[in-house]
Design an enzyme around this catalytic site. Structure first.
Site, mmCIF file in Angstrom:
data_model
loop_
_atom_site.group_PDB
_atom_site.id
_atom_site.type_symbol
_atom_site.label_atom_id
_atom_site.label_comp_id
_atom_site.label_asym_id
_atom_site.label_seq_id
_atom_site.Cartn_x
_atom_site.Cartn_y
_atom_site.Cartn_z
ATOM 1 C CE LYS A 171 36.532 28.520 45.743
ATOM 2 N NZ LYS A 171 37.389 29.051 46.803
ATOM 3 C CD GLN A 201 37.008 28.817 50.548
ATOM 4 O OE1 GLN A 201 37.241 28.199 49.517
ATOM 5 N NE2 GLN A 201 36.543 30.047 50.552
ATOM 6 C CG ASP A 210 43.125 30.693 45.950
ATOM 7 O OD1 ASP A 210 42.225 30.803 45.090
ATOM 8 O OD2 ASP A 210 42.927 30.245 47.089
#
Ligand code: NAD
Length: 301
Positions: A53, A97, A120
């Protein structure tokens, strides 16, 4: 018949270019789009996802700020970091994460992120907006699948889509997005409570596997000419591979590609789209923040 292989890397590259162009426009306005990435612990898969990422962010001209917390960190310590980042105007998106160590409640952490920075798309406000069809951040993997279908020209309007999996991050939002009026598929969801998924999958014009079970989708489960989208990323032991494992999707790729009309490979299918959609969400968050500032200046300036 042999399926058309959907090149997720190529579609994702176009979306990443779009993100790069919009990042450039923001820089022209004096804004550096920025994502804060929080990782708790050192899970090898998470470390590799985060590295992927951050590389993509840098290539698109998006700044990233790395927060690494030890595995034993208390939930409150993580929440404190999130609160600081929520208040920091130079940070436009916050990514925690997953998975988190088991002593930290994922729900509490997801809910702590300011919905305006929830790139997200996991916050209950984002999920609510998605279900209601309101503006908000869409979760990256399901959104990436929709974009892949659209860019590949696969007919979705009126199609029967079968989704294998009902997780909060993939199966559920995907099923929801596919049934939106502007997408217009008829959706069936199969999960661990589905006795015989084949009854449904054989009827699917679009079959999406997101169960995390390598080899789950065999050729006898697939309708001739169907579009098969493989979201699964599984580590399968392989003594011939350098690392001792290889990545495999949920689909028995060889035989299914002989029967399907379209198929995504693993890797190189859905995975690159997830990252591309994340970049676009960060850009959108930065644009939203700047537009809100401009509007306020116009109002009070
Ligand atoms: P999860 O374990 O949270 O959920 C799996 C779901 O599949 C569950 O809802 C379960 O009910 C269902 N399921 C399990 N076995 C099944 C079966 N035999 N038939 C039908 N349904 C079954 O997993 P997740 O987080 O949704 O991820 C699913 C897969 O997608 C994993 O392999 C994951 O690594 C991968 N993934 C890939 C990306 C990407 O960017 N490519 C992103 C997220 C997840």
């Amino acid at each position: 018949m042999s399926a058309i292989i959907i090149d997720g890397r190529a579609v994702a590259a176009r979306k990443r270019e779009e993100a790069g162009a919009r990042a450039g426009a923001l820089r022209g306005r004096g804004v550096i789009p920025c994502l804060a990435v929080i990782l708790v612990g050192e899970d090898p898969a998470s470390l590799s996802y985060v590295a992927g990422k951050e590389k993509a962010l840098a290539e698109a001209g998006i700044a990233s700020r790395d927060f690494r917390l030890p595995r034993e960190s208390k939930e409150e310590e993580l929440l404190a970091v999130i609160r600081t980042l929520n208040a920091d105007e130079t940070v436009h998106g916050i990514l925690v994460q997953l998975p988190l160590p088991s002593h930290i409640r994922e729900d509490a952490v997801i809910s702590a992120v300011d919905p305006a920075k929830d790139v997200d798309g996991f916050h209950p406000v984002s999920v609510g907006n998605m279900v209601l069809g309101r503006k908000g951040f869409l979760p990256c993997t399901p959104h990436g699948v929709l974009v892949l279908l659209r860019e590949q020209g696969i007919p979705v309007n009126g199609a029967h889509a079968v989704v294998l999996g009902r997780s909060n991050i993939v199966g559920k939002p995907l099923a929801n997005l596919l049934s939106r009026k502007d997408v217009n598929a008829t959706v069936t969801i199969c999960h661990t409570g589905t006795g015989n998924p084949k009854i449904y999958t054989r009827e699917a014009d679009i079959l999406i596997a997101a169960a995390g079970r390598p080899g789950l989708v065999t050729a006898d489960m697939v309708k001739e000419g169907a579009a098969v989208i493989d979201v699964g990323v599984n580590r399968v032991e392989d003594s011939a591979a350098r690392k001792g494992y290889r990545l495999s999707g949920d689909v028995d790729y060889g035989p299914v590609s002989e029967k399907a009309g379209w198929i995504t490979p693993v890797p190189g299918g859905v995975g690159p789209m997830t990252i591309a959609m994340l970049l676009l969400n960060v850009i959108e968050a930065a644009e939203n923040a700047e537009n809100a500032k401009d509007a306020a200046a116009g109002l009070y300036g």
